[in-house]
Structure formats: C-alpha cells, structure tokens
Design an enzyme around this catalytic site. Structure first.
Site, PDB file in Angstrom:
ATOM      1  N   ARG A  12       4.048  -3.006  -2.435  1.00  0.00           N
ATOM      2  CA  ARG A  12       5.073  -3.602  -3.303  1.00  0.00           C
ATOM      3  C   ARG A  12       6.341  -3.926  -2.540  1.00  0.00           C
ATOM      4  NH1 ARG A  12       6.947  -0.695  -8.142  1.00  0.00           N
ATOM      5  NH2 ARG A  12       7.156   0.955  -6.606  1.00  0.00           N
ATOM      6  N   SER A  14       4.056   6.012   2.948  1.00  0.00           N
ATOM      7  CA  SER A  14       3.494   7.256   2.416  1.00  0.00           C
ATOM      8  C   SER A  14       2.284   7.769   3.190  1.00  0.00           C
ATOM      9  CB  SER A  14       3.165   7.051   0.941  1.00  0.00           C
ATOM     10  OG  SER A  14       4.314   6.577   0.308  1.00  0.00           O
ATOM     11  N   ASP A  67       6.856   8.843   0.001  1.00  0.00           N
ATOM     12  CA  ASP A  67       6.970   8.633  -1.455  1.00  0.00           C
ATOM     13  C   ASP A  67       7.408   9.896  -2.196  1.00  0.00           C
ATOM     14  OD1 ASP A  67       4.531   9.819  -0.854  1.00  0.00           O
ATOM     15  OD2 ASP A  67       3.315   8.522  -2.118  1.00  0.00           O
TER      16      ASP A  67
HETATM   17  C1  BGC Z   1      -0.058  11.170   2.555  1.00  0.00           C
HETATM   18  C2  BGC Z   1       1.348  11.536   2.139  1.00  0.00           C
HETATM   19  C3  BGC Z   1       1.676  10.907   0.808  1.00  0.00           C
HETATM   20  C4  BGC Z   1       0.597  11.244  -0.215  1.00  0.00           C
HETATM   21  C5  BGC Z   1       0.860  10.622  -1.571  1.00  0.00           C
HETATM   22  C6  BGC Z   1      -1.049  11.471   1.455  1.00  0.00           C
HETATM   23  O1  BGC Z   1      -2.313  11.020   1.807  1.00  0.00           O
HETATM   24  O2  BGC Z   1      -0.430  11.862   3.718  1.00  0.00           O
HETATM   25  O3  BGC Z   1       2.288  11.140   3.103  1.00  0.00           O
HETATM   26  O4  BGC Z   1       2.912  11.405   0.368  1.00  0.00           O
HETATM   27  O5  BGC Z   1      -0.652  10.814   0.257  1.00  0.00           O
HETATM   28  O6  BGC Z   1       0.954   9.256  -1.505  1.00  0.00           O
END
Ligand code: BGC
Length: 470
Positions: free
Chosen positions: A102, A163, A218
C-alpha cells in the site's frame, strides 16, 4: 477521517469492555473427533511454561552477551518518542509486508488525521525473485500514486513500514535479516533496506519527490497509532498473515540500543516473536500438523511460533486436521474430495466464516464445504468441522494471550493498552473474546489491560514515526 479520542475499539469491545460477560460458542464434536483432536488443546499449565520460556528469550534478545545467539531477537527500533498528539504535517507512507503493498498519504492535524491510500498486488514471482525487481515494483507503485495525487512538484517526508525482521541501525537505517511470510529475495539479505528503496526511487526518477525519514515494523506502527489515542499503550501486536509484537522497554534494559537518549529513556523493541520456538523450545506444544506445515513452507525450521498462529498457516492446519479425521473415518464418511486434498485449499478466511455461524446453525460451514466439493457432508460433519476450526483458532488466540501477558509483565506497568491489528484479529469473530478471556486468567494480579483495534497502524504509525524524526 478520524478524531482523536474517538472510540476505536474492536466492535465487540464497543458493547462493553472488561465487565461484559464473555460468551464464546463451543461446539460439541463426536467422540471420535474429540479424541483425534484433543492434542490441539493448550492448557493453562502449557501456557505458563510458554510464558516462562518467552520471558527467558526476551532477556536473551535484549542482552549484548546473549543477543547474537538469541532466537527472539528483540531488535531496538530507535523509536524513542511516543506520539504527543501535537504531530502535524503531510506524509507519505509505504506498507510492505504481505501479498498487498500500500501507498498512503496521511495528513496529521492536532486532533484528527486524514488519509488516502492505494493498494497494489505484489506478483508472486516478485516475492521470491531479486531484491531489485521487488523494489522496482515498489517504486513503480509509488510513482503511480504520486502521479494520481498530483504530487510531482512536491517533496514529502516518507515513513516506510517494512514488516520483516530488520537489524535496525538508526531510525532510517536497517539491515535485512531474513524474509518471512512467503517472501524470499535472498540477494539483498544484509543490505540496508532504506538504501535499497532509495536506489529504486532513483532508478524510477522519483527520488526528488520523497525524503525517507523512518523505517519501522508494522507492530511499531500499530503501537504508535494506538499510543496517539491512548496514553496507556505500551504494546503492539499483529495477528495477520504473520505475527509479531513490540513493546516499550527502558533503554537501560535494551543493551543493543546504541542511540542517544532523547530524554524519555525508553525505546520500542521489535521482538520478532514469530521465531520463538525455532530452537525447539515450543516442541512440547507443537503437533505433527505443525511439522507438516513447516516442512512444506518456503522457510523450514524458521518462524515456528508464527506458523502455529498466523493467517498464512491457520487454514492449512485446519485442512490437515480435517484430512486426519477423514482418514480415520470420523468425517465425510471417510472420503475426502480432491479439493480438500489440495495443499492450502482451505483458506484461513473459512475459519472466520465457519465460526461466524450462529451456534447450532451451519450455513457458512455448509457453503464452505460445498466450495470444497464436500456436498454429502451431514450435520455431524458440520459440527465436527466447526469444532476443529475452534480448536485451531483458540490455540492461536491463547498463545497470543500468553505472549501479551509476558510482554505486559516485562513493561512493569500496572495499566497497559495493547494496540492490535491484522486480519486474524480483525475478522475472526471470537479472537478478541478468546484473548480477553485467557489474558484475564493469565495476567499478573493487580495489572489492568485493554485490547484496542488500531485502525491502520501501518499507515498512521509510519506518519507519526516520520513526524517524530522531523
Ligand atoms: C515478520 C514481522 C512482522 C510480522 C507481522 C512476521 O513474519 O517477521 O516483522 O511484524 O510478520 O506482519
């Protein structure tokens, strides 16, 4: 548009908060299914053991001496300033972390914000191709947005919600540690993700339109977005495609943090709890289906905690259990359809749909089974299928609850609001209630907690973090 202070709680919370009696449907299966699935039940004794192990892992991640070998990495995020409500300005945000990507523009004003966003799909081949291809796609999408919003003559600050595990070196610098959730662009492991993005913006010719101010997880965005509304927010949780949590830690406990204290003495810690259990510590509650999921994944041996909880895997766990019960003759007259035999064919959204049926009614369940070509299923099959969904989602909710109680304990606070986002929490009809129920029984006596749905943490959180950098 949303006003600060406006109720943004989860719909079920809106009815009332902690005092509302929690009424979670529990479907009765046949004895055969009950016996075949009973291992999927996690007891309070299991959860207490889990909490002890997670707390030990948090300490290992935070301490310099043990950090290199730690499993739960506890990365300092370099975010030290929680929102004050005084943040103003116009920001761009990128949200990269799932199958959708996004681009957002957010305008923060003192008591409210406005945002516009466009969602782009990330083609599968770009998720597992070269880093250059992935980030060229990101830059191309941002370019489309800039043109659509007529921002060609502006230079706007940008917050990048990225994320995946990142070894953060500054608010605007972080080294890609590994990929999760079906992504695998191995050639850029170890690279600074901000530099990788900046180079893609240069290739695309849009580097003059943006100034990357911050990169954040995130969970951190969710915490920031929720802290903008609630002064008690100290923890952020995502239960979506993946799962992870972050929390507010004292800088003196975060030995890997080498930034200059802004005066508050705190720093947000990105736990990366998806990796909890990768050293075998969760084997006491992992089941053969969890092994199967792991074996067939793009990252075997990694993110074992995430694979027991998050939306990317929940439907598949249910499918494996349905197959197991069918093989034992306890479901569908012992005959699975070819659809049900197909890997990943049971979507996680089916779990939410099936559990949304009124107790005793099976309309959604019937529709899902028809989609899977299981047209001859009977009432007892419906109840059994729903029961299996309940067992899998309950295990996930209970594990998140135990994780959150551990983090709340680690903050040392007596009153904590948890900001939460992610499709599982958002769309599963009972996930919130399951967590309220379990956390109430696991939380340290005297501590008060609240679970708050954080509207668009990835966008608003990125803007608030970029604002704090200005
Ligand atoms: C990632 C994290 C992320 C989470 C939620 C995980 O697979 O390693 O960095 O915060 O997913 O999106």
């Amino acid at each position: 548009m949303a006003e600060k202070g406006e109720e943004f709680h989860h719909p079920s919370l809106r009815r009332s908060c902690l005092c509302r009696p929690i009424n979670i449907p529990r479907t009765k299966p046949t004895n055969e299914v009950l016996n075949l699935i009973k291992d999927f039940c996690v007891t309070d004794k299991d959860l207490k053991e889990y909490m002890k192990l997670l707390m030990a892992d948090l300490h290992k991640g935070l301490a310099k001496a043990t950090h290199p070998k730690s499993i739960v990495k506890c990365y300092p995020t370099y975010i030290q300033d929680l929102p004050t409500g005084q943040e103003v300005g116009k920001f761009l945000a990128l949200d990269l972390g799932g199958t959708n990507f996004r681009v957002l523009m957010i305008e923060l004003q003192r008591n409210h914000f406005e945002s516009i966003s466009t969602t782009f799909v990330i083609p599968q081949e770009k998720m597992v191709g070269s880093g250059k291809d992935l980030f060229d796609h990101v830059a191309a999408c941002l370019h489309i947005f800039i043109v659509e919003q007529k921002l060609e003559s502006e230079c706007m600050p940008l917050g990048f919600t990225y994320s995946f595990p990142l070894v953060q070196k500054a608010l605007d610098r972080g080294l890609i540690e590994r990929w999760t959730k079906g992504f695998k662009c191995e050639d850029i492991l170890g690279d600074d993700v901000v530099k990788v993005l900046q180079e893609a913006l240069i290739r695309r010719g849009i580097h003059k339109n943006v100034k990357i101010k911050a990169v954040l997880n995130d969970t951190a965005g969710t915490l920031m977005a929720c802290a903008w509304k609630s002064p008690y927010c100290r923890v952020g949780l995502i239960v979506g495609t993946g799962t992870n949590a972050c929390y507010v830690e004292k800088q003196q406990n975060a030995e890997m943090f080498d930034g200059q204290d802004h005066g508050g003495g705190i720093v947000l810690i990105n736990c990366e709890w998806g990796a909890f259990g990768d050293d075998g510590s969760l084997n006491f509650i992992r089941r053969p289906e969890d092994d199967e999921i792991d074996k067939n994944s793009i990252n075997p041996g990694r993110q074992l905690h995430e694979k027991m909880i998050s939306g990317m895997y929940m439907g598949e766990i249910v499918r494996l259990l349905l197959l197991k019960c069918t093989k034992h003759g306890a479901l569908f007259g012992g005959k699975a359809s070819s659809e049900l035999n197909q890997r990943d064919r049971f979507l996680t959204k089916y779990v939410s749909e099936i559990e949304s049926d009124e107790p005793g009614k099976f309309d959604n369940c019937k529709a899902v089974l028809e989609e899977l070509d299981l047209k001859n299923a009977n009432e007892s099959d419906y109840a059994n299928v729903r029961y299996i969904c309940e067992m899998v989602s309950r295990r996930a909710a209970y594990m998140c609850s135990a994780g959150l109680c551990t983090l709340i304990k680690k903050t040392g606070e007596k009153r904590v609001t948890v900001g939460i986002d992610g499709s599982v929490y958002r769309f599963h009809p009972h996930f919130h209630d399951l967590m309220m129920e379990k956390m109430s029984s696991l939380i340290k006596p005297g501590v008060v907690f609240d679970l708050m749905l954080a509207e668009d943490g990835s966008g608003r959180g990125a803007a608030l973090t970029a604002a704090s950098a200005l």
